[in-house]
Every structure is written in C-alpha cells, then in structure tokens.
Design an enzyme around this catalytic site. Structure first.
Site, PDB file in Angstrom:
ATOM      1  N   TYR A  89       0.922  -1.173   0.191  1.00 14.37           N
ATOM      2  CA  TYR A  89       0.151  -0.243   0.048  1.00 14.37           C
ATOM      3  C   TYR A  89       0.446   1.397  -0.206  1.00 14.37           C
ATOM      4  CZ  TYR A  89      -3.844  -3.009   0.279  1.00 14.37           C
ATOM      5  OH  TYR A  89      -5.028  -3.641  -0.647  1.00 14.37           O
ATOM      6  N   HIS A 130     -14.827   1.255  -2.064  1.00 16.55           N
ATOM      7  CA  HIS A 130     -13.693   0.298  -1.615  1.00 16.55           C
ATOM      8  C   HIS A 130     -13.080   1.827  -1.376  1.00 16.55           C
ATOM      9  CE1 HIS A 130     -15.178  -2.517  -5.415  1.00 16.55           C
ATOM     10  NE2 HIS A 130     -15.313  -2.738  -4.211  1.00 16.55           N
ATOM     11  N   CYS A 159      -7.841   1.143  17.877  1.00 18.24           N
ATOM     12  CA  CYS A 159      -9.141   2.247  18.650  1.00 18.24           C
ATOM     13  C   CYS A 159     -10.266   2.455  17.778  1.00 18.24           C
ATOM     14  CB  CYS A 159      -8.601   3.362  18.964  1.00 18.24           C
ATOM     15  SG  CYS A 159      -8.037   4.390  18.028  1.00 18.24           S
ATOM     16  N   GLU A 176     -11.882  -2.878 -24.101  1.00 21.03           N
ATOM     17  CA  GLU A 176     -12.062  -4.161 -24.311  1.00 21.03           C
ATOM     18  C   GLU A 176     -13.287  -4.526 -24.291  1.00 21.03           C
ATOM     19  OE1 GLU A 176      -9.521  -5.968 -22.447  1.00 21.03           O
ATOM     20  OE2 GLU A 176     -10.434  -6.075 -20.344  1.00 21.03           O
ATOM     21  N   CYS A 197      -3.158   6.403  19.596  1.00 18.00           N
ATOM     22  CA  CYS A 197      -3.312   5.151  20.937  1.00 18.00           C
ATOM     23  C   CYS A 197      -2.192   4.364  21.042  1.00 18.00           C
ATOM     24  CB  CYS A 197      -4.758   4.370  21.188  1.00 18.00           C
ATOM     25  SG  CYS A 197      -4.756   3.257  19.317  1.00 18.00           S
ATOM     26  N   THR A 243     -13.807  -0.635 -16.005  1.00 19.96           N
ATOM     27  CA  THR A 243     -14.080  -1.617 -14.888  1.00 19.96           C
ATOM     28  C   THR A 243     -13.882  -2.945 -15.522  1.00 19.96           C
ATOM     29  OG1 THR A 243     -14.514  -2.574 -13.175  1.00 19.96           O
ATOM     30  CG2 THR A 243     -16.515  -1.261 -14.872  1.00 19.96           C
TER      31      THR A 243
END
Ligand code: BV8
Ligand code: ZN
Length: 281
Positions: free
Chosen positions: A69, A140, A151, A256, A193, A229
C-alpha cells in the site's frame, strides 16, 4: 441485442436522463499512470491480489501488505487527473450538468481508492480544500485514509512515506524482490493510542461502503455509465444489473469487452480519456 455505438443516440438518451450514475474502475485512472489491476502491466498481475488485499494477509504479514500500500500511495500521489476524470468532474457542477441533462442529478460511484476523482474536482473548481461531495461515493475506501486496528479511529493521512521504515521500499514489492520484514512497532501507528494502523480500503471479504445508498441510486437511475472496469468484483459489478432490471439504460466505456456488455444499451470501445470527454461534452 448488441449494444449501440451511436454517439448521437447516446446524447439523446443523456439529454433525457434525470438520474445519472457512473460506476468507475481502474481504467478511469489508467491514463493518469495508476496501474490497473488486471490489464496489461496490471498492478495485481505481478502480485497475488488475494494475497495482499484481505484482512487475513494483513494479520499474517502486515509488513508486506503495508509495503504494497505504501508503493501504491507513493504512485497515486504523483499521478495527475486525466481528461476522463475531468469530464466526470464537470457533472458535479450543476450549471454544466444541466446543459447536458436539464434537471438531472449525478452520482459517481468509484471502485478506485486513488483519490483522483476528488482531485479532478478540486482542480476543476480551483478549490484544493474542497470537501468530498456526498454524490462522490468511494465504495472501496481510500488509499490515503487509515483505520486504527486498536481504537478504530479513521482519518486521512497524506504522509509520504506514511512511516519512515517504509521509505524506499516502493521499488522492492514491484520488483518482486524479497522485501524487508519491518517490525510491527515501525509500521504506521495510531497518533491517538499507538495501535497498528491499516490502510483505509475495503478488502476482499469486507463490506463496501454506503451499499444501501448505492442500491437506492441504482434503482432510481435512468442512465448508468460503466467506465474502465472489468466488472468482475461484486457487489460493484452488480450495480449496472440493477439499473437494467429497473428499466434504466447502461453505457459501457472500456478498451475491451467485459461481462458488463451483456447488460449494455451502449458501448464505446477505446481509451475513456478520449471517449468520455466526447460523450459528455
Ligand atoms: C464482499 C480496494 C461481502 C482494495 C478492492 C471468493 C473469495 C472471496 C471473495 C469472493 C469470492 N467470490 C466472490 C467474492 C466477493 C468478492 C469478489 O467479487 N471477488 C472477485 C475477485 C470475484 N467481493 C468482495 O469481497 C467484496 N465484499 O463481497 O463482502 C458482502 C457484500 C455485500 C453485502 C454484505 C457482505 C469487496 C470487494 C472490494 C475489494 N477491494 N479494492 C485495494 O484496492 O487494494 S477491489 C479492486 O479490484 C478495485 O477496487 C476494483 O473494484 C477491483 C479492480 O477492478 P477494476 O477497477 O475493474 O480494475 P481492473 O484492472 O480489473 O479492470 C480495469 C478495466 O479498465 C479493464 O476492463 C480494462 O480493459 C479497462 N481499461 C484499462 N485502461 C483503460 C480502460 N478502459 C478505458 N480506458 C482506458 N484507458
Ligand atoms: Zn488508535
């Protein structure tokens, strides 16, 4: 019946539409340089997506998942919005939307987590602090949000790198080299925290955001644009089904053929950064 490719007929449909929605995927950001997941050179082709985008993999190997990420954050924040995103951004401006479809509403439901649709709208309105409007649904989640696993605090985090220990690892995951095993305490931690943070995205097996709202929108829509998509991931891929079942029209914009085509009234093949600006203005 094969989907129509008649742009003037599409414009007539667009002009008559009162409730327009758009379901967008990685192809919308491809021209910006954000890799798609399944296309050529796709992001997940070189990684096993299901190994990286699940709560189980994060629990098992948070160091590798955070490097994945981190690499995507670094990539996304250096990518500019493209003409397809700018064309969709115009539909958030009431005067521009009403020139296309008088009295219409518009909602963008994006599967993308790169934040580029909001960035396009901020560029269009020259307001870098613009709040994300309610009719931009990032179902998403967001690469640039974090959630504390202890927390639960959710917040935007634009730090680059998000943790010093991740600096420079962006090339490793992409090169499929053995990445370093970063100790837990050096991964992103919560400012409240001290708990371990996770990316603010919806993983496989997790429930996408604002699904009830999306279902109402799909039932009300008289036109649904399906842009860039592969229509593989559910429930996002089922939105166009609902629109058709309720009598709405579906227009697919893709490079496509995809499973979305069987429910399409219109299909415009080609790069959406070229086809969408033509279709919308
Ligand atoms: C859920 C965030 C329950 C994270 C993403 C078996 C095991 C486990 C799960 C399942 C299973 N079978 C089915 C499932 C359900 C699963 C699913 O659908 N799996 C698929 C793989 C079969 N879904 C889920 O788990 C979802 N949650 O089901 O919870 C539930 C549901 C409802 C109610 C109660 C409970 C959660 C799914 C969300 C996963 N998170 N992203 C992250 O990004 O790291 S998904 C991620 O992949 C994206 O967000 C996006 O949704 C998807 C990628 O798809 P695309 O965006 O379409 O990108 P792709 O590369 O595939 O395609 C690009 C397209 O663009 C191509 O068609 C290409 O031709 C085109 N293109 C390229 N360039 C251009 C272009 N087009 C135009 N112009 C261009 N220039
Ligand atoms: Zn916390």
């Amino acid at each position: 019946m094969a989907p129509s490719t008649d742009m003037s007929r599409f414009h007539q449909t667009l002009h008559k539409s009162k409730h327009i929605i758009c379901v967008a995927g990685a192809g919308l950001s491809a021209a910006s340089g954000v890799p798609t997941f399944r296309g050529a050179g796709g992001l997940w082709r070189s990684y096993n997506a299901l190994d990286l985008a699940t709560p189980q993999s994060f629990a098992k190997d948070p160091s590798r998942v955070w490097q994945f990420y981190h690499m995507r954050r670094e990539k996304a924040c250096s990518c500019p919005p493209n003409p397809a995103q700018m064309a969709l951004a115009k539909l958030f401006v009431p005067d521009l939307l009403s020139t296309l479809s008088p009295g219409a509403t518009f909602t963008l439901i994006t599967q993308n987590v790169d934040g580029l649709s909001l960035r396009a709208l901020r560029d269009l309105t020259a307001n870098p602090q613009l709040e994300c409007p309610p009719n931009l649904i990032e179902m998403h989640g967001r690469l640039f949000d974090t959630i504390c696993t202890a927390c639960g605090e959710e917040r935007e985090n634009l730090d680059s790198p998000i943790a010093p220990a991740l600096a420079g690892t962006e090339g490793i995951v992409e090169a499929q080299e053995d990445e370093p095993d970063i100790p837990l305490e050096l991964l992103p931690r919560c400012g409240q925290c001290g708990g371990l943070l996770r990316p603010g995205v919806v993983w496989f097996g997790e429930v996408p955001k604002r699904l009830e709202e999306i279902d109402v929108l799909a039932k009300e829509a008289d036109l649904c644009l399906v842009v860039g998509t592969s229509a593989i991931v559910y429930p996002a891929a089922g939105i166009a089904d609902t629109v058709r079942q309720e009598g709405g029209k579906v227009a697919v914009f893709n490079l496509e053929g995809t499973p979305a085509d069987k429910r399409a009234n219109f299909r415009f093949l080609g790069p959406c950064e070229e086809t969408l600006p033509k279709a919308l203005f």
